[in-house]
Design a protein around this motif. Structure first.
Motif, short mmCIF file in Angstrom:
data_model
loop_
_atom_site.label_atom_id
_atom_site.label_comp_id
_atom_site.label_asym_id
_atom_site.label_seq_id
_atom_site.Cartn_x
_atom_site.Cartn_y
_atom_site.Cartn_z
N SER A 36 0.83 -1.21 0.00
CA SER A 36 0.00 0.00 0.00
C SER A 36 0.87 1.26 0.00
O SER A 36 0.59 2.22 -0.71
N LYS A 37 1.93 1.23 0.76
CA LYS A 37 2.84 2.39 0.82
C LYS A 37 3.56 2.59 -0.50
O LYS A 37 3.74 3.72 -0.97
N GLN B 283 2.55 1.74 -3.50
CA GLN B 283 1.63 2.09 -4.58
C GLN B 283 2.05 1.46 -5.90
O GLN B 283 1.92 2.07 -6.97
N THR B 284 2.59 0.25 -5.80
CA THR B 284 2.92 -0.51 -7.00
C THR B 284 2.01 -1.74 -7.06
O THR B 284 1.30 -2.05 -6.11
#
Length: 350
Positions: A99-100, A102-103
């Motif tokens: 989530s951090k 964003q891939t």
């Protein structure tokens, strides 16, 4: 085996196999030549490389967290083999890291990509399913003294058989029916031998959030069963039956007739016909299924939009929570609730 499957799928999806990293420099060099990679490299070099977009993690289970967090921290997309991690806590770490970053972060629940499994989903999700049953049986661990990392709980994790193949069955059951397993009652057994492995097979009864009951039998020590994943999901008037060793067929049972539906894009729902690549009568198998999965991951990388049904890290966490409930039930001998987290709740996934 699975590294070769991934390598073929990369190339089939139009990608380039840039670099390979194995357990040593010698095995890395050998694997790079065997798989047709441009070079071999260390894990750190792969994370830092500007010409690598997606990293495929095909290592023993206990290495997934360290390796995958490093890949995500480098801003790269990732495909990680299942089980995603050996504990729920580690799976949650990976979901948060994805989530951090964003891939795109996908987990290889590839049986979703059989056209006839998708067709089963199209035909049964609107029915009142009340009974879900099936199994996943193999024999590759039936040797007297199996060796390798899969026989080492420090590398494989507890309840390895269920984590390894039971996770596939449960993911497919929830994906096809739309039900979610809420509680389990489980027991495990080992084939008689002198080795250290203690969980060759498991029997799991379960309940779902929509009032269904079910059971699944998993084994990696059943002689003659090579890779028999099968299910029957039964509604009041319709049932669907699938066996991945006959992947081009779906049995649709009814009160007046039973039909064996053969894979033919013209006869399938458009949502499942998308995964029917070859003309009828030309079998599609496991590698084709894997190719379709990787192609969908790469489409998500290119477009920023995940195709419907792409298994992501939240699905890997979901499998870990079911596995944890199974292990707890084996230990306690009682019904055990399957935990839910915000990351795995319906509607929370991309």
């Amino acid at each position: 085996m699975v590294g070769s499957v991934h390598a073929h799928a990369v190339q089939r999806a139009g990608g380039q196999l840039v670099a390979v990293c194995a357990a040593s420099a010698q095995s890395s060099e050998h694997s790079a030549r065997r798989l047709g990679a441009q070079r071999w490299a260390t894990a750190a070099e792969i994370c830092a490389a500007d010409d690598i977009d997606v990293v495929h993690i095909c290592t023993p289970n206990n290495l997934h967290v360290e390796q995958t967090t490093a890949v995500l921290a480098a801003g790269k997309h990732v495909i990680c083999e299942k089980p995603l991690a050996t504990t729920v806590a580690e799976a949650e770490i990976l979901v948060q890291a994805a989530s951090k970053a964003q891939t795109v972060a996908a987990v290889s629940f590839i049986y979703r990509f059989y056209a006839m499994a998708r067709e089963a989903r199209c035909r049964i999700q609107d029915s009142a399913v009340w009974l879900m049953h099936g199994g996943y049986l193999q024999d590759h661990m039936a040797k007297a003294d199996p060796a390798g990392w899969r026989s080492d709980p420090a590398q494989s994790g507890v309840s390895m058989t269920f984590a390894d193949i039971g996770s596939h069955w449960c993911d497919l059951a929830e994906f096809v029916t739309g039900h979610r397993i809420t509680s389990v009652f489980a027991t495990e057994a080992a084939a008689p031998r002198s080795g250290v492995r203690q969980d060759d097979g498991a029997v799991v009864a379960f309940r779902t959030d929509r009032g269904a009951i079910g059971s699944v039998v998993v084994s990696q020590a059943s002689p003659g069963r090579k890779n028999e994943l099968f299910f029957s999901f039964d509604g009041r008037e319709t049932a669907v039956r699938f066996n991945q060793e006959r992947p081009d067929e779906l049995v649709v049972g009814g009160l007046r007739s039973t039909t064996v539906l053969v894979r033919d894009a013209d006869a399938l729902d458009p949502r499942s016909a998308r995964y029917s690549l070859l003309p009828p009568g030309h079998p599609q198998g496991y590698q084709d299924c894997f190719n379709l999965f990787v192609a969908d991951v790469y489409e998500a990388v290119r477009t920023g939009n995940a195709p419907e049904g792409l298994p992501v890290f939240a699905d890997g966490l979901r499998a870990a929570t079911i596995h944890a409930a199974v292990a707890a039930s084996v230990s306690s001998g009682t019904w055990t609730a399957v935990a839910e987290s915000p990351a795995t709740a319906p509607g929370s996934r991309p």
